[in-house]
Each structure stands twice: as C-alpha cells, then as structure tokens.
Design an enzyme around this catalytic site. Structure first.
Site, PDB file in Angstrom:
ATOM      1  N   ASP A 108       0.890  -1.167   0.000  1.00 60.77           N
ATOM      2  CA  ASP A 108       0.000   0.000   0.000  1.00 60.77           C
ATOM      3  C   ASP A 108       0.922   1.211   0.000  1.00 60.77           C
ATOM      4  OD1 ASP A 108      -1.588   2.163   0.711  1.00 60.77           O
ATOM      5  OD2 ASP A 108      -2.729   1.063   2.235  1.00 60.77           O
ATOM      6  N   HIS A 124      -8.506   4.964   2.771  1.00 59.78           N
ATOM      7  CA  HIS A 124      -7.905   3.655   2.469  1.00 59.78           C
ATOM      8  C   HIS A 124      -8.728   2.883   1.435  1.00 59.78           C
ATOM      9  CE1 HIS A 124      -4.793   3.768   5.597  1.00 59.78           C
ATOM     10  NE2 HIS A 124      -5.688   4.323   6.398  1.00 59.78           N
ATOM     11  N   ASP A 135      -4.327  -1.617  -2.073  1.00 56.08           N
ATOM     12  CA  ASP A 135      -3.056  -2.320  -2.209  1.00 56.08           C
ATOM     13  C   ASP A 135      -2.687  -2.534  -3.670  1.00 56.08           C
ATOM     14  OD1 ASP A 135      -2.096  -3.366   0.635  1.00 56.08           O
ATOM     15  OD2 ASP A 135      -4.291  -3.228   0.575  1.00 56.08           O
ATOM     16  N   GLN A 177       2.773   4.067   2.760  1.00 61.47           N
ATOM     17  CA  GLN A 177       2.335   3.435   4.024  1.00 61.47           C
ATOM     18  C   GLN A 177       3.088   2.158   4.403  1.00 61.47           C
ATOM     19  OE1 GLN A 177      -2.036   2.876   5.142  1.00 61.47           O
ATOM     20  NE2 GLN A 177      -1.491   0.773   4.715  1.00 61.47           N
ATOM     21  N   GLY A 217      18.365  -6.085  -0.439  1.00 61.86           N
ATOM     22  CA  GLY A 217      18.405  -7.326  -1.215  1.00 61.86           C
ATOM     23  C   GLY A 217      17.124  -8.133  -1.219  1.00 61.86           C
ATOM     24  N   ASP A 229      -7.896  -7.229   0.680  1.00 62.59           N
ATOM     25  CA  ASP A 229      -7.679  -5.946   1.358  1.00 62.59           C
ATOM     26  C   ASP A 229      -8.451  -5.932   2.666  1.00 62.59           C
ATOM     27  OD1 ASP A 229      -6.654  -3.405   1.797  1.00 62.59           O
ATOM     28  OD2 ASP A 229      -8.344  -2.411   0.806  1.00 62.59           O
ATOM     29  N   TYR A 263       0.687  -0.198  15.180  1.00 65.62           N
ATOM     30  CA  TYR A 263      -0.279  -0.378  14.098  1.00 65.62           C
ATOM     31  C   TYR A 263       0.069   0.494  12.898  1.00 65.62           C
ATOM     32  CZ  TYR A 263      -4.339  -0.372  11.233  1.00 65.62           C
ATOM     33  OH  TYR A 263      -5.148  -0.482  10.142  1.00 65.62           O
ATOM     34  N   LYS A 290      -3.278  -2.934   7.909  1.00 65.83           N
ATOM     35  CA  LYS A 290      -3.293  -4.387   7.872  1.00 65.83           C
ATOM     36  C   LYS A 290      -2.406  -4.874   6.733  1.00 65.83           C
ATOM     37  CE  LYS A 290      -5.389  -6.629  11.169  1.00 65.83           C
ATOM     38  NZ  LYS A 290      -4.523  -6.707  12.337  1.00 65.83           N
TER      39      LYS A 290
HETATM   40  P1  13P Z   1      -5.113  -0.616   4.987  1.00 68.57           P
HETATM   41  O1  13P Z   1      -4.293  -1.613   5.801  1.00 68.57           O
HETATM   42  O2  13P Z   1      -5.793  -1.284   3.856  1.00 68.57           O
HETATM   43  O3  13P Z   1      -4.258   0.541   4.584  1.00 68.57           O
HETATM   44  O4  13P Z   1      -6.282  -0.092   5.927  1.00 68.57           O
HETATM   45  C1  13P Z   1      -5.929   0.618   7.053  1.00 68.57           C
HETATM   46  C2  13P Z   1      -7.091   1.137   7.822  1.00 68.57           C
HETATM   47  O5  13P Z   1      -6.863   1.730   8.856  1.00 68.57           O
HETATM   48  C3  13P Z   1      -8.463   0.898   7.348  1.00 68.57           C
HETATM   49  O6  13P Z   1      -9.419   1.492   8.178  1.00 68.57           O
HETATM   50 MG    MG Z   2      -4.096   2.006   3.309  1.00 69.55          MG
HETATM   51 MG    MG Z   3      -5.011  -2.213   2.234  1.00 69.84          MG
END
Ligand code: 13P
Ligand code: MG
Ligand code: MG
Ligand code: 13P
Length: 362
Positions: free
Chosen positions: A7, A14, A49, A91, A100, A128, A225, A228
């Site tokens: 991402d 997002h 993503d 991100q 590498g 996603d 965090y 994801k």
């Molecule tokens: P992503 O991991 O897809 O960037 O989503 C992050 C998020 O905080 C969604 O609410």
């Molecule tokens: Mg995102």
């Molecule tokens: Mg994502």
C-alpha cells in the site's frame, strides 16, 4: 512467479489505489520486461493495495526482482502519491534502504518456482483489509477437506494428500504438517490465524509446489499499528491439483477475518470482481479478488476475473448480512479484536494514562 504488493497511497482514505499509481507501475514493469529482467507482468489493485504480479526465471527471493518491486513502490510513492497527497503515501514501506529482499521491509510477497506443466492454470488471490491468516481456512478446505474438494476423493493423483508449511509469526518458526494424517494438529494451529499462518502447500506424493502465500505482519515489524497486511496468495490448479472451481469453492463461505476498520475488527471476507475491489462501508468489509491465468512460456494469459459471477452473489449477500449484524456491536468484542491484537494501537496508551487512577479492590 512473484506477487509482490504494498500500500503506497490511496484515493480517498484507504479505499482504492489511484489509477495513476497503476499506470506508473505498469510503465516500470514494461521497461523491466523490455530489458529481459522479467518475462511478463500484470498490475492490479485490491482496494488500496498495489499488486505486482511478475514471471521470470530468477527463482525465489531474487535481489533483482525484489529491487524492481521495491524501486517501483518507492518511485510510485515519490512521483505519484506524494505530489497528489494520496492518503498514506508510502504506508507499507517501513524501512529506508533496500538490502536485497523486500521480506521484512513492509511489502507482502508470495513466490513460487516451478516448471511449467503442459497446461498451467493459476489462480492469484489478493485481499484488502485483512491479515495473512485469512487464507488459513480456505487453504485448508482447498487442500485437505473432501467436502470442499472432490478431487481429494476422486483423483488418484490427489488421493495421497498435501502437506502444509505453517509459520509461527511470533516465534518466527515453521513446521511442516501432513494431511490427512495430522488433520487435528493442523487445525489446532491454524485456528489461531493471527499467529499460525499457512505459508506453502505441496502435493505429498512428489513434493510438487501447489500454493504460496504472503505472511508479512506489518505490526510485528513496526511494533505499532501501521495498517493491515492485506495478503496475497498463488495457487496452481488442475491435473492432479484442485480444480479452479474447487479452489474458488472455498471462498463461497464468507468466513470471519481480522482487519476491516483500522485493522482492529472482525468481519466477513467478501469475494468481489476487480471493479468492486474498493473498500467503502466502515473501510470494508474485507474483500478478496481472484484472477485466473494460463501460463505459456512464462506469459500470463488472462486474467479471468473469477469472482465476477452471479454464482457468488449469495456469498456477497451473506457477507453483507454478517457485516450489518456484527457492526451493531460497535466497539465491543468480538467485533473489535481482542486485547493482544490491540497492543499495536492506542490501547497501551489508554492504560498508561489511567495507570494512576486504578485502585486496589478493597
Ligand atoms: P489498509 O491496511 O488497507 O491501509 O487499511 C488501514 C485502515 O486503517 C483501514 O481502516
Ligand atoms: Mg491504506
Ligand atoms: Mg489495504
Ligand atoms: P470439462 O469436462 O468441462 O473439461 O470439466 C472437467 C472437470 O474436471 C471440471 O471440474
């Protein structure tokens, strides 16, 4: 075959990868194809993503291939995401200098090296708003559950079963387990998808590689965090392996996965065509796309957008029903993830703030 994703910025929060990021990445990979570094490629997105699917003859963990992906992500960030002020620019690029291999640097990787069969059907999955353990349930059903995969019973080449490499992402260890003999041991581990993740699957009779998944857990790399992991998965199909339809069948049940809003909630994994690979409601619900290819001398013939079919409408409707039901729990578990998973969010800070106000029970 290498599927490397990150991402690197998104259009409106997002939700989706900006079309200009896709254009830019295609151009980079087109150049790499012209120089002969890669044979073929396909660029697409799963929500926010950016997915780079590449074929080449350099094997797994090749520094040149990984550098190509890394450079593409870094340049896409600096030349597209930052000027356009896309959300979460860069991100998933957690480290500064490339050393590498993109493993451990933020991007997700699924790779497998194999000799092309006379006909080589491949299904590529990208999700996603979820974590790599989301593949555990469908992978088990595809390669070990005869109620999903008729071939385990019918096809003599599959009758011997498959073996699973399961990774413990906390201890950084792997174990290989055999199906059907060790059915219950496999399930005892992979039923905890936040920790035990299926990384690879082989056919037992001849060690033929059948599936490879990404296992990156960004929060474990960053210690906080950062979004994801939004995993990817490659599966070979047919002729002594599960049929394409048996592979897709495992996604007809929208199972609950961790992710969704702020990576901190549980929700159903909804199979969608590419045009709906965009996260909306509560930044979700978590989504998965499936693309079918026929390889010929490394060329990716396709894709066939496999979930673009009314046969999955029922699954999507069920997913929406579940989404509506579980959303009503708001900040309560089991909709919100458990405390171990919240460790990487603001929860430790809240506890710290309240530290002095907790009193012994008298
Ligand atoms: P992503 O991991 O897809 O960037 O989503 C992050 C998020 O905080 C969604 O609410
Ligand atoms: Mg995102
Ligand atoms: Mg994502
Ligand atoms: P066809 O007869 O359409 O080739 O299908 C064979 C098959 O095995 C379907 O799963």
């Amino acid at each position: 075959m290498s599927l490397i994703k990150a991402d690197v910025g998104s259009l409106a929060g997002h939700s989706i990868v900006h079309p200009k990021l896709i254009e830019f990445s295609k151009e980079k990979l087109r150049e790499a194809k012209e120089t002969g570094l890669i044979i073929d490629f396909f660029v697409f997105n799963a929500g926010d993503d950016l997915e780079l699917l590449m074929t080449h003859t350099k094997g797994e963990d090749n520094p040149e291939i990984h550098k190509l992906a890394w450079d593409t992500f870094v340049e896409a960030t600096s030349k597209v995401s930052r000027p356009l002020k896309l959300y979460g620019a860069g991100q998933d690029l957690l480290k500064e200098a490339f050393s590498g291999n993109v493993r451990g640097m933020g991007p997700g990787v699924a790779e497998m090296e194999f000799e092309e069969r006379p006909s080589e059907p491949i299904v590529v999955f990208a999700a996603d708003k979820t974590e790599p353990g989301a593949w555990n349930l469908p992978l088990f059903r595809i390669f070990a559950d005869p109620f999903n995969t008729a071939g385990l019973v019918i096809d003599p080449k599959m009758h011997g079963g498959f073996k699973f490499e399961v990774m413990d992402v906390i201890e950084n260890k792997t174990v290989i387990l055999n199906a059907p003999e060790e059915f219950y041991d496999i399930l005892a581990l992979i039923g905890t998808p936040s920790r035990y993740i299926i990384r690879r699957v082989w056919r037992k009779s001849d060690n033929l590689i059948a599936a490879a998944a990404s296992v990156t857990r960004l929060s474990l790399i960053a210690g906080k965090y950062v979004g994801k992991d939004d995993p990817v998965l490659i599966i070979r199909a047919q002729h002594g392996l599960p049929a394409v339809g048996e592979i897709l069948e495992a996604f007809a049940f929208p199972h609950m996965v961790a992710g969704w809003m702020r990576g901190s909630h549980v929700g159903p994994l909804m199979p969608v065509p590419l045009k709906y690979a965009k996260c909306t409601r509560f930044d979700g619900p978590p989504r998965v796309v499936a693309l079918g290819f026929q390889l010929h001398d490394g060329i990716l013939e396709g894709p066939n957008d496999l979930f673009d079919d009314p046969a999955f409408d029922y699954t999507r409707n069920t997913a929406q029903f579940i989404a509506e039901y579980i959303r009503r729990h708001g900040p309560f578990m089991p909709h919100r993830l458990g405390p171990e998973e919240m460790e990487y969010t603001t929860l430790p800070a809240v506890l710290k703030k309240l530290e002095d106000r907790f009193r012994e029970v008298t």
